[in-house]
Write a protein that holds these residues in place. Sequence first.
Motif, PDB file in Angstrom:
ATOM      1  N   MET A 331      -4.264  63.287  23.018  1.00 10.24           N
ATOM      2  CA  MET A 331      -2.810  63.381  22.865  1.00 10.24           C
ATOM      3  C   MET A 331      -2.418  64.640  22.088  1.00 10.24           C
ATOM      4  O   MET A 331      -1.454  65.337  22.452  1.00 10.24           O
ATOM      5  CB  MET A 331      -2.279  62.148  22.141  1.00 10.24           C
ATOM      6  CG  MET A 331      -2.106  60.922  23.002  1.00 10.24           C
ATOM      7  SD  MET A 331      -0.814  61.077  24.267  1.00 10.24           S
ATOM      8  CE  MET A 331       0.632  61.497  23.282  1.00 10.24           C
ATOM      9  N   CYS A 332      -3.145  64.961  21.025  1.00  8.20           N
ATOM     10  CA  CYS A 332      -2.816  66.153  20.243  1.00  8.20           C
ATOM     11  C   CYS A 332      -3.048  67.420  21.053  1.00  8.20           C
ATOM     12  O   CYS A 332      -2.254  68.375  20.966  1.00  8.20           O
ATOM     13  CB  CYS A 332      -3.638  66.173  18.957  1.00  8.20           C
ATOM     14  SG  CYS A 332      -3.094  64.971  17.720  1.00  8.20           S
ATOM     15  N   ARG A 333      -4.099  67.456  21.844  1.00  5.85           N
ATOM     16  CA  ARG A 333      -4.326  68.602  22.714  1.00  5.85           C
ATOM     17  C   ARG A 333      -3.169  68.754  23.702  1.00  5.85           C
ATOM     18  O   ARG A 333      -2.694  69.869  23.975  1.00  5.85           O
ATOM     19  CB  ARG A 333      -5.650  68.458  23.459  1.00  5.85           C
ATOM     20  CG  ARG A 333      -6.886  68.566  22.588  1.00  5.85           C
ATOM     21  CD  ARG A 333      -8.151  68.490  23.417  1.00  5.85           C
ATOM     22  NE  ARG A 333      -8.196  69.580  24.384  1.00  5.85           N
ATOM     23  CZ  ARG A 333      -8.551  69.453  25.656  1.00  5.85           C
ATOM     24  NH1 ARG A 333      -8.886  68.257  26.135  1.00  5.85           N
ATOM     25  NH2 ARG A 333      -8.569  70.499  26.461  1.00  5.85           N
ATOM     26  N   PHE A 334      -2.696  67.622  24.228  1.00  2.70           N
ATOM     27  CA  PHE A 334      -1.576  67.670  25.159  1.00  2.70           C
ATOM     28  C   PHE A 334      -0.306  68.163  24.464  1.00  2.70           C
ATOM     29  O   PHE A 334       0.408  69.031  24.987  1.00  2.70           O
ATOM     30  CB  PHE A 334      -1.321  66.291  25.767  1.00  2.70           C
ATOM     31  CG  PHE A 334      -0.014  66.202  26.499  1.00  2.70           C
ATOM     32  CD1 PHE A 334       0.096  66.632  27.810  1.00  2.70           C
ATOM     33  CD2 PHE A 334       1.127  65.724  25.857  1.00  2.70           C
ATOM     34  CE1 PHE A 334       1.313  66.584  28.476  1.00  2.70           C
ATOM     35  CE2 PHE A 334       2.345  65.673  26.512  1.00  2.70           C
ATOM     36  CZ  PHE A 334       2.440  66.110  27.832  1.00  2.70           C
ATOM     37  N   TRP A 337      -0.391  71.802  23.812  1.00  2.00           N
ATOM     38  CA  TRP A 337      -0.145  72.519  25.073  1.00  2.00           C
ATOM     39  C   TRP A 337       1.334  72.498  25.419  1.00  2.00           C
ATOM     40  O   TRP A 337       1.907  73.528  25.819  1.00  2.00           O
ATOM     41  CB  TRP A 337      -0.959  71.864  26.191  1.00  2.00           C
ATOM     42  CG  TRP A 337      -0.526  72.276  27.567  1.00  2.00           C
ATOM     43  CD1 TRP A 337      -0.903  73.396  28.237  1.00  2.00           C
ATOM     44  CD2 TRP A 337       0.399  71.581  28.415  1.00  2.00           C
ATOM     45  NE1 TRP A 337      -0.270  73.444  29.467  1.00  2.00           N
ATOM     46  CE2 TRP A 337       0.534  72.341  29.602  1.00  2.00           C
ATOM     47  CE3 TRP A 337       1.116  70.394  28.294  1.00  2.00           C
ATOM     48  CZ2 TRP A 337       1.361  71.942  30.651  1.00  2.00           C
ATOM     49  CZ3 TRP A 337       1.936  69.994  29.335  1.00  2.00           C
ATOM     50  CH2 TRP A 337       2.052  70.760  30.493  1.00  2.00           C
ATOM     51  N   PHE A 338       1.975  71.344  25.263  1.00  5.12           N
ATOM     52  CA  PHE A 338       3.384  71.213  25.616  1.00  5.12           C
ATOM     53  C   PHE A 338       4.253  72.124  24.755  1.00  5.12           C
ATOM     54  O   PHE A 338       5.157  72.801  25.269  1.00  5.12           O
ATOM     55  CB  PHE A 338       3.824  69.751  25.446  1.00  5.12           C
ATOM     56  CG  PHE A 338       5.283  69.520  25.715  1.00  5.12           C
ATOM     57  CD1 PHE A 338       5.767  69.482  27.011  1.00  5.12           C
ATOM     58  CD2 PHE A 338       6.178  69.345  24.665  1.00  5.12           C
ATOM     59  CE1 PHE A 338       7.119  69.278  27.261  1.00  5.12           C
ATOM     60  CE2 PHE A 338       7.525  69.146  24.904  1.00  5.12           C
ATOM     61  CZ  PHE A 338       8.002  69.113  26.207  1.00  5.12           C
ATOM     62  N   ASP A 339       3.995  72.160  23.460  1.00  5.23           N
ATOM     63  CA  ASP A 339       4.824  72.984  22.581  1.00  5.23           C
ATOM     64  C   ASP A 339       4.675  74.469  22.888  1.00  5.23           C
ATOM     65  O   ASP A 339       5.605  75.247  22.652  1.00  5.23           O
ATOM     66  CB  ASP A 339       4.461  72.712  21.120  1.00  5.23           C
ATOM     67  CG  ASP A 339       5.195  71.507  20.553  1.00  5.23           C
ATOM     68  OD1 ASP A 339       5.984  70.886  21.305  1.00  5.23           O
ATOM     69  OD2 ASP A 339       4.991  71.165  19.379  1.00  5.23           O
ATOM     70  N   ALA A 340       3.513  74.872  23.406  1.00  8.74           N
ATOM     71  CA  ALA A 340       3.275  76.290  23.699  1.00  8.74           C
ATOM     72  C   ALA A 340       3.686  76.677  25.111  1.00  8.74           C
ATOM     73  O   ALA A 340       3.736  77.867  25.436  1.00  8.74           O
ATOM     74  CB  ALA A 340       1.797  76.620  23.477  1.00  8.74           C
ATOM     75  N   TRP A 595      -1.866  73.881  15.294  1.00  9.43           N
ATOM     76  CA  TRP A 595      -0.650  73.190  15.750  1.00  9.43           C
ATOM     77  C   TRP A 595      -0.454  71.898  14.971  1.00  9.43           C
ATOM     78  O   TRP A 595       0.668  71.582  14.551  1.00  9.43           O
ATOM     79  CB  TRP A 595      -0.753  72.882  17.246  1.00  9.43           C
ATOM     80  CG  TRP A 595       0.322  71.945  17.709  1.00  9.43           C
ATOM     81  CD1 TRP A 595       1.569  72.275  18.131  1.00  9.43           C
ATOM     82  CD2 TRP A 595       0.264  70.511  17.738  1.00  9.43           C
ATOM     83  NE1 TRP A 595       2.295  71.151  18.426  1.00  9.43           N
ATOM     84  CE2 TRP A 595       1.507  70.048  18.194  1.00  9.43           C
ATOM     85  CE3 TRP A 595      -0.719  69.585  17.427  1.00  9.43           C
ATOM     86  CZ2 TRP A 595       1.797  68.691  18.340  1.00  9.43           C
ATOM     87  CZ3 TRP A 595      -0.455  68.237  17.571  1.00  9.43           C
ATOM     88  CH2 TRP A 595       0.797  67.799  18.029  1.00  9.43           C
ATOM     89  N   LEU A 596      -1.528  71.136  14.768  1.00 11.97           N
ATOM     90  CA  LEU A 596      -1.413  69.864  14.051  1.00 11.97           C
ATOM     91  C   LEU A 596      -0.934  70.082  12.622  1.00 11.97           C
ATOM     92  O   LEU A 596      -0.140  69.284  12.099  1.00 11.97           O
ATOM     93  CB  LEU A 596      -2.767  69.149  14.052  1.00 11.97           C
ATOM     94  CG  LEU A 596      -2.777  67.759  13.415  1.00 11.97           C
ATOM     95  CD1 LEU A 596      -1.945  66.780  14.246  1.00 11.97           C
ATOM     96  CD2 LEU A 596      -4.202  67.226  13.266  1.00 11.97           C
ATOM     97  N   ASP A 597      -1.384  71.147  11.989  1.00 12.08           N
ATOM     98  CA  ASP A 597      -0.924  71.427  10.626  1.00 12.08           C
ATOM     99  C   ASP A 597       0.594  71.560  10.575  1.00 12.08           C
ATOM    100  O   ASP A 597       1.251  71.024   9.662  1.00 12.08           O
ATOM    101  CB  ASP A 597      -1.575  72.711  10.108  1.00 12.08           C
ATOM    102  CG  ASP A 597      -3.070  72.560   9.855  1.00 12.08           C
ATOM    103  OD1 ASP A 597      -3.541  71.403   9.727  1.00 12.08           O
ATOM    104  OD2 ASP A 597      -3.763  73.587   9.810  1.00 12.08           O
ATOM    105  N   GLN A 598       1.155  72.260  11.552  1.00 12.82           N
ATOM    106  CA  GLN A 598       2.611  72.426  11.585  1.00 12.82           C
ATOM    107  C   GLN A 598       3.312  71.122  11.955  1.00 12.82           C
ATOM    108  O   GLN A 598       4.358  70.790  11.380  1.00 12.82           O
ATOM    109  CB  GLN A 598       2.987  73.518  12.585  1.00 12.82           C
ATOM    110  CG  GLN A 598       2.528  74.907  12.198  1.00 12.82           C
ATOM    111  CD  GLN A 598       2.975  75.964  13.193  1.00 12.82           C
ATOM    112  OE1 GLN A 598       3.177  75.670  14.376  1.00 12.82           O
ATOM    113  NE2 GLN A 598       3.131  77.195  12.726  1.00 12.82           N
TER     114      GLN A 598
END
Length: 603
Positions: A331-334, A337-340, A595-598
């Motif tokens: 889910m985090c990888r997805f 990807w979505f945010d970028a 990305w997760l940090d943000q």
Amino acid sequence: MYQTFETPSSPDQGPPRLAALRETLADLGVDAFLVPRADAHQGEYVAPRDDRLAWLTGFTGSAGQCLVTASRAAVFADGRYTVQVREQVAPAFEKIDWPATMPATWLRDALPEGGVLAYDPWLHAKGEIERLEAGLAGSGITLRPLEANPIDAIWPDQPAPPQAPIVPQPLEFAGEPHGQKCARLGAALAAAGEAAAVLTLPDSIAWLLNIRGSDIPRNPVPHAFAVLFADGQVALFADDAKCDDVLLDHLGPTVNIESPEAFGPTLEVIAREAKGPIRLDRGTCPLWVAARLAEARISWGEDPCILPKACKNPAELQGMRDAHIRDAVAMCRFLAWFDAANQQSLTEIDLVTRLEIMRRETNQLMEISFDTIAGAGPHGALPHYRVSTDSNARLEDGQLVVLDSGGQYLDGTTDITRTLLVGADTGPEEKAAFTRVLQGMIAISRLRFPQGLSGQHLDALARYPLWLAGQDYDHGTGHGVGAYLCVHEGPQRLSRVSDIALRPGMILSNEPGYYREGAFGIRIENLIVVEPAAELAGADARSMLSFETLTWVPIERRLIDAAALSVAEIAWVNDYHAEVRARIRPLLDEPTALWLDQATEPL
């Protein structure tokens, strides 16, 4: 098998199929026919062969029914599907809000006195037919079981019955040998003075015998019937083509496999020879089964597997925790990807496909746990929206996307909903509603409650922030979830209609939502497990329960109005995101970790 996006019917196909059914009913000499979304096993999910409701009407919701007379037809669906049923079903069918209007009420108006309502006894349990008969009392309308389903006679390309192999579920994930389960539940039958119990629910049989299958899409269960005897012996009725030597070695000498065709004759023998009553579940056992047991004493009680299956053992709980960590990585990888991505170039199908690819890249996904819901903008206001090639929408700046998905892994089943933001910002109404939904989800997550309470006692806590704003949602707050079984599992629910006391080991979804028709939808969902609450200094000496969170994926911070949250609610969000970082960050590639940090920065 990757998710596909076609529909089994369309509104224009409904009228000719309805006309063909009416001709068949006239030939049978009956005035009406009841079409449920059910199969002979009486579970929530059906194989394509048994999806008669969708084929006739076009309605693909997971709950509903249709009544057909010579001049009128109606589809009954609850508030989750109000918009969906309007879009999928032709004007030839009336759209009825159930349970505001019950089928018996409609029939009293649609059928003349002396009318005959036919039904397929394989597709209805005793409790359902009893309620219908009670509602029709004094109307002169009678019910008649049919020997064959008339829809099957007019469905030219009806799929074949599923024939997937039955496979053992490893003991490391099941946590208890199936022989031990059978002996334990058989002893409970003996203690109740019962000779046997008939099992028809696929997930009950799968759990009891530590087996799995794939006869129903997205659900790892086999189509089979079983009889559990008080001495712990089991008769399993399954096609030989599904059973190989590995399965036979797994089941051992206490499980006797017979053909499905032997089910009826065996029941009739049991009826004559049983030394005590036979237990049938009033809510799930087809009336066809009860008819075969006419000579026996029937004990109407609960399927003996239901409650033990719901209370997960330590191995099942650990498997569910492990599956959720693995799923959170996907889910985090997805989400990274979505945010970028160039979001406005994406469609709903793009999201569904990409997320499934990332789950499959774990190399441990057996199947998705249900068809992914990806509803952008107005589609998000349909709680059970399923994208098709016809409805597939492109994302637009400022929209919300309801993304509800899950995975089936050998060690567990996941179900998670996150509401995504397209672009950098959205409107104040969307943020306000999102924050209220989040407050309801936090309230359930933080809850401590006395042992003995049920879902109906807790459901309102998730709705309270919405109620203060004059808002609500038309589905339960949570459903039970199986351990590498069905993603919807009873008997526990977080719902105003559930009186099942919550017990340690029960897994539930926690998913309040809000839906504004034609505009947007919001849902946030984590899975939680009931556990004994930690002791508090100065607390009363009474047994208290609480919830352990299983799902560890960031919640969209940009949609949260932090000023509307209490200090405790802000602390919960920050603590949750800190735990997400601690558990998931070490398992991510460096770009996703950044990305997760943000995504998990403190509010």
